[in-house]
Design an enzyme around this catalytic site. Structure first.
Site, PDB file in Angstrom:
ATOM      1  N   HIS A  82       1.150  -1.416  -0.065  1.00  0.00           N
ATOM      2  CA  HIS A  82       0.382   0.242  -0.126  1.00  0.00           C
ATOM      3  C   HIS A  82       1.239   1.452  -0.090  1.00  0.00           C
ATOM      4  O   HIS A  82       1.871   1.274   0.947  1.00  0.00           O
ATOM      5  CB  HIS A  82      -1.064   0.086   1.252  1.00  0.00           C
ATOM      6  CG  HIS A  82      -1.929   1.229   1.437  1.00  0.00           C
ATOM      7  ND1 HIS A  82      -2.560   1.256   0.476  1.00  0.00           N
ATOM      8  CD2 HIS A  82      -1.034   2.368   1.851  1.00  0.00           C
ATOM      9  CE1 HIS A  82      -3.641   2.929   0.932  1.00  0.00           C
ATOM     10  NE2 HIS A  82      -2.157   3.046   1.476  1.00  0.00           N
ATOM     11  N   ASP A 161     -15.719   1.406   7.868  1.00  0.00           N
ATOM     12  CA  ASP A 161     -14.165   2.371   6.774  1.00  0.00           C
ATOM     13  C   ASP A 161     -14.870   3.921   6.353  1.00  0.00           C
ATOM     14  O   ASP A 161     -14.903   5.028   5.796  1.00  0.00           O
ATOM     15  CB  ASP A 161     -12.634   2.510   6.535  1.00  0.00           C
ATOM     16  CG  ASP A 161     -12.699   2.879   5.810  1.00  0.00           C
ATOM     17  OD1 ASP A 161     -12.063   4.039   7.222  1.00  0.00           O
ATOM     18  OD2 ASP A 161     -12.615   3.143   4.354  1.00  0.00           O
ATOM     19  N   ARG A 168     -15.681  11.607   9.172  1.00  0.00           N
ATOM     20  CA  ARG A 168     -13.910  12.803   9.474  1.00  0.00           C
ATOM     21  C   ARG A 168     -13.846  13.499   8.916  1.00  0.00           C
ATOM     22  O   ARG A 168     -12.902  14.521   8.997  1.00  0.00           O
ATOM     23  CB  ARG A 168     -13.272  11.655   9.697  1.00  0.00           C
ATOM     24  CG  ARG A 168     -13.671  10.493  11.215  1.00  0.00           C
ATOM     25  CD  ARG A 168     -12.696   9.452  10.572  1.00  0.00           C
ATOM     26  NE  ARG A 168     -10.790   9.947  10.100  1.00  0.00           N
ATOM     27  CZ  ARG A 168     -10.210   8.805   8.950  1.00  0.00           C
ATOM     28  NH1 ARG A 168     -10.097   7.888   9.546  1.00  0.00           N
ATOM     29  NH2 ARG A 168      -8.500   9.691   8.919  1.00  0.00           N
ATOM     30  N   SER A 183      -7.964   2.647   9.815  1.00  0.00           N
ATOM     31  CA  SER A 183      -8.152   3.507   8.487  1.00  0.00           C
ATOM     32  C   SER A 183      -7.868   2.851   7.166  1.00  0.00           C
ATOM     33  O   SER A 183      -8.188   1.774   6.528  1.00  0.00           O
ATOM     34  CB  SER A 183      -8.580   4.183   7.692  1.00  0.00           C
ATOM     35  OG  SER A 183      -8.955   4.609   6.716  1.00  0.00           O
ATOM     36  N   LYS A 187      -8.617  -1.474   5.478  1.00  0.00           N
ATOM     37  CA  LYS A 187      -8.712  -2.387   3.799  1.00  0.00           C
ATOM     38  C   LYS A 187      -8.104  -2.948   3.726  1.00  0.00           C
ATOM     39  O   LYS A 187      -8.087  -4.019   2.586  1.00  0.00           O
ATOM     40  CB  LYS A 187      -8.860  -0.533   3.161  1.00  0.00           C
ATOM     41  CG  LYS A 187      -9.832   0.079   3.097  1.00  0.00           C
ATOM     42  CD  LYS A 187     -10.048   1.742   2.521  1.00  0.00           C
ATOM     43  CE  LYS A 187      -8.747   2.026   3.481  1.00  0.00           C
ATOM     44  NZ  LYS A 187      -9.772   3.843   3.220  1.00  0.00           N
TER      45      LYS A 187
END
Ligand code: URA
Ligand code: CA
Length: 433
Positions: A82, A161, A168, A183, A187
């Protein structure tokens, strides 16, 4: 259990237990807990933080709020990468076939997303015919046979999320390390990762502008991963200028091919080898980062990595002639040089501004409905630290419109030439535990 008690507990700086965190996430996902209470708790977390255990519980509560992809029919340890996002980030296109070529299974679920360019899928679609509409069985079979496949995002992943992130966004609580870390990690875990490699970017083009913040986020994510049974490593890399020499979908595909052939840009190559080494170690295909790197370098040199890419593209319907002849990729109509006004050294190329310029050319989506132009983008002929002479080209704009005055204005604001040169550090930190 009452939400008000949970809010007050966090407000007063106490830590929440698993039952309380589960109660909040379940209740918020199914609509029993209203936005105003959820935003109040998010603000309390923003000020009071969460300890390691709370962060791990929050992550797993969000994972379990929706579908979890089951990749257990794929042999081996599935390592996902990621990146916290950047400009001209071509790493996934190179990494996927590269690590697959040394035996690391890459089962990638990818979206299209909004941004300066399209996502990984859009870039791959520059190879005519390439598609990601696979059934889950086809996907698993392809990964088992060829170690790499990409499929469009399916299922209802981490609805908690999605809802909380949107809340948020409008309540001033995005910028909280425990909330960001949980978060992102939720995922990746819901998408089926056994192990995770993180590229946390720092600099003007990044979410985390300072090295200190980037480091805190990286450590938070590595701890969460290791606390929930997913081995996780991270690096912190520079995103003050675009990565590699290209920004754009087809242009980045071409750059990825060149990198797999061993003559890509230095920064992209170095980043790919650093992240790739972590993936290889986590997948247990090498004992240490040094051995892993040697494996990857050998795969590039022998042509194995490029062959893997070819099979991957053709397995999913793509035209592989672009790999033999990258110049056959569709070109934009106009190539316009952006030149230096004076002699000196490039001292600044603000990554996100140059990203916006490529989006203005049509390379990226501003809204989900936008259609992107795969042929347009920007090619950097100089990078920060390079010497330039007045009149020399700094970058080439690949455009399908003749008038690019608005792009020039944007570039004038974001590129600076100075009398002294410095070269930015690419990899600030490697975090392995
Ligand atoms: N990216 C995410 O996915 N989540 C955040 O909270 C912030 C950035
Ligand atoms: Ca690039």
């Amino acid at each position: 259990m009452r939400m008000i008690d949970i809010i007050e507990k966090k407000r007063d700086g106490k830590s929440l237990n698993k039952e309380e965190i589960d109660f909040f996430i379940k209740g918020y996902t199914n609509g029993d807990i209203p936005d105003y209470q959820a935003s109040s708790l998010a603000m309390a977390i923003f000020f009071q933080d969460m300890n390691e255990e709370e962060r791990a519980h929050l992550t797993m509560a969000m994972v379990n709020s929706g579908d979890v992809i089951d990749l257990s029919d794929i042999e081996g340890i599935k390592v996902d990468k990621h990146s916290t996002g950047g400009v001209g980030d071509t790493t996934t296109l190179v990494l996927a076939p590269l690590v697959a070529s040394v035996g690391v299974p890459v089962a990638k679920m990818s979206g299209r997303g909004l941004g300066h360019t399209g996502g990984t899928i859009d870039k791959l679609e520059s190879a005519k015919g390439f598609h990601v509409e696979l059934t889950e069985d086809e996907f698993i079979k392809l990964v088992n046979e060829n170690q790499v496949a990409v499929m469009g995002q399916s299922g209802n992943l981490t609805p908690a999320d999605k809802k909380l992130y949107a809340l948020r966004d409008v309540t001033g609580t995005v910028n909280s390390i425990p909330l960001i870390a949980s978060s992102i990690m939720s995922k990746k875990i819901a998408a089926g990762a056994d192990a995770i490699v993180l590229d946390v970017k720092t600099g003007s083009g990044a979410f985390m502008k300072t090295l200190e913040d980037a480091e805190a986020l990286a450590h938070a994510m590595v701890s969460i991963g290791n606390n929930v049974g997913r081995n996780t490593m991270a690096i912190i890399s520079d995103m003050s200028q675009p990565l590699g020499n290209t920004i754009g979908n087809g242009l980045e595909l071409k750059e990825a091919i060149e990198t797999l052939q061993g003559h890509g840009p230095d920064d992209l190559t170095e980043l790919v080898l650093t992240l790739g080494s972590q993936m290889v170690v986590l997948a247990k295909k090498a004992d240490n980062l040094k051995d892993a790197r040697e494996l990857l370098e050998a795969a590039i040199q022998s042509g194995k990595a490029l062959d893997k890419f070819k099979t991957f593209i053709s397995n999913q319907g793509g035209d592989v002639s672009i790999i033999e002849r990258p110049d056959s990729l569709e070109d934009a109509k106009y190539k316009i040089e952006y030149t230096a006004q004076k002699d000196g050294f490039i001292s600044e190329m603000v990554a996100n501004e140059i990203g916006v310029a490529s989006m203005m050319l049509g390379a990226g989506r501003q809204t989900k409905e936008d259609i992107i132009d795969l042929s347009v983008g920007i090619v950097l002929n100089k990078k920060v630290g390079d010497k330039v002479n007045a009149g020399e080209s700094i970058l080439t704009i690949h455009s399908n419109k003749e008038n690019v005055n608005d792009i020039f204005d944007k570039l004038n604001e974001s590129i600076k030439i100075d009398s002294e040169g410095y070269t930015p550090t690419l990899i600030h930190k490697i975090i392995t535990e």
